[in-house]
Design a protein around this motif. Structure first.
Motif, mmCIF file in Angstrom:
data_model
loop_
_atom_site.group_PDB
_atom_site.id
_atom_site.type_symbol
_atom_site.label_atom_id
_atom_site.label_comp_id
_atom_site.label_asym_id
_atom_site.label_seq_id
_atom_site.Cartn_x
_atom_site.Cartn_y
_atom_site.Cartn_z
ATOM 1 N N MET A 121 0.912 -1.264 -0.157
ATOM 2 C CA MET A 121 -0.046 0.061 0.006
ATOM 3 C C MET A 121 0.801 1.242 0.055
ATOM 4 O O MET A 121 1.435 1.580 1.069
ATOM 5 C CB MET A 121 -0.875 -0.127 1.340
ATOM 6 N N ASN A 122 1.154 1.768 -1.173
ATOM 7 C CA ASN A 122 1.804 3.045 -1.365
ATOM 8 C C ASN A 122 0.999 4.028 -1.672
ATOM 9 O O ASN A 122 1.668 4.856 -2.833
ATOM 10 C CB ASN A 122 3.256 2.748 -1.954
ATOM 11 N N ASN A 123 -0.091 4.227 -1.514
ATOM 12 C CA ASN A 123 -0.974 5.370 -1.983
ATOM 13 C C ASN A 123 -0.894 6.611 -1.325
ATOM 14 O O ASN A 123 -0.349 6.411 -0.046
ATOM 15 C CB ASN A 123 -2.505 4.898 -2.061
ATOM 16 N N ILE A 124 -1.017 7.778 -1.914
ATOM 17 C CA ILE A 124 -1.010 9.126 -1.280
ATOM 18 C C ILE A 124 -2.474 9.513 -1.166
ATOM 19 O O ILE A 124 -3.076 9.565 -2.463
ATOM 20 C CB ILE A 124 -0.004 10.071 -1.782
ATOM 21 N N ILE A 125 -3.106 10.012 -0.273
ATOM 22 C CA ILE A 125 -4.440 10.489 -0.258
ATOM 23 C C ILE A 125 -4.450 11.838 0.310
ATOM 24 O O ILE A 125 -3.907 12.003 1.285
ATOM 25 C CB ILE A 125 -5.427 9.620 0.850
ATOM 26 N N LEU A 126 -5.055 12.883 -0.572
ATOM 27 C CA LEU A 126 -5.070 14.053 -0.341
ATOM 28 C C LEU A 126 -6.549 14.266 0.334
ATOM 29 O O LEU A 126 -7.610 14.217 -0.241
ATOM 30 C CB LEU A 126 -5.014 14.736 -1.835
ATOM 31 N N ILE A 127 -6.782 14.863 1.259
ATOM 32 C CA ILE A 127 -7.706 15.536 1.961
ATOM 33 C C ILE A 127 -7.858 16.990 2.340
ATOM 34 O O ILE A 127 -6.699 17.469 2.213
ATOM 35 C CB ILE A 127 -8.027 14.389 3.285
ATOM 36 N N GLY A 128 -8.729 17.520 2.575
ATOM 37 C CA GLY A 128 -9.069 18.859 2.731
ATOM 38 C C GLY A 128 -10.533 19.426 2.387
ATOM 39 O O GLY A 128 -11.170 18.762 1.858
ATOM 40 N N PHE A 129 -10.552 20.710 2.826
ATOM 41 C CA PHE A 129 -11.885 21.229 2.473
ATOM 42 C C PHE A 129 -12.112 21.330 1.175
ATOM 43 O O PHE A 129 -11.111 21.538 0.083
ATOM 44 C CB PHE A 129 -11.770 22.603 3.399
ATOM 45 N N MET A 130 -13.390 21.471 0.775
ATOM 46 C CA MET A 130 -13.534 21.437 -0.744
ATOM 47 C C MET A 130 -13.176 22.769 -1.341
ATOM 48 O O MET A 130 -13.121 23.818 -0.533
ATOM 49 C CB MET A 130 -15.236 21.496 -1.068
#
Length: 171
Positions: A1-10
């Motif tokens: 598992m070498n994913n990068i997940i970008l989170i943050g406000f719309m």
């Protein structure tokens, strides 16, 4: 598992940053909202209008389970509420793109397609409600993240480079 997940406000720029990371790396990108629209064969705005937010969040959960099981080596940009999925940290390294609410709002308003950008974000239709939601979510994003990147006043290539460098340090 070498994913990068970008989170943050719309509206913080997750999709734009994802495209820049793809340019600077060997990764491919995937957007959770695009996956949901493809699954449902309709736009997010229509899903919200017809089925409501709870139904949409269930779709996000379904996508999160699929990502965990089937996706590797991918840059994943997410919708603003995707960070709530229970298996988020199992999918990959979580990167929170942080900026003050006013910065995000001004960025959207300054965009050449500002009206379209605002229209496609159902939760951004009432600015006071959007700001309240931002204030509720900001500490939760930070808590969910492995890495926090302040994107204020930075160019896309600088943000992408910083993310790639920090993710590689964590490996």
């Amino acid at each position: 598992m070498n994913n990068i997940i970008l989170i943050g406000f719309m509206g913080v720029g997750k999709g734009s940053v994802a495209r820049e990371i793809v340019k600077q790396s060997e990764m491919i990108a995937l957007d959770t909202d695009d996956v949901i629209e493809s699954m449902e064969n309709r736009k997010i705005k229509k899903i919200f209008a017809k089925e409501g937010e709870a139904y949409f969040r269930a779709l996000e959960h379904k996508v999160a389970l699929w990502l965990q099981k089937e996706v590797s080596g991918t840059l994943i940009s997410t919708g603003g509420g995707f960070f709530k999925v229970p298996n988020l940290s199992e999918i990959g390294t979580v990167v929170y793109l942080s900026a003050p609410f006013e910065t995000i709002y001004q960025r959207i308003r300054a965009h050449p397609n500002a009206k379209s950008k605002l229209r496609k974000r159902p939760l951004f239709q009432d600015i006071d409600k959007a700001k309240k939601l931002y204030e509720e979510r900001a500490p939760l994003y930070k808590e969910a993240a492995d890495i926090v990147i302040d994107v204020s006043g930075k160019e896309l290539d600088e943000i992408a480079g910083e993310i790639l460098q920090k993710v590689r340090q964590d490996d």
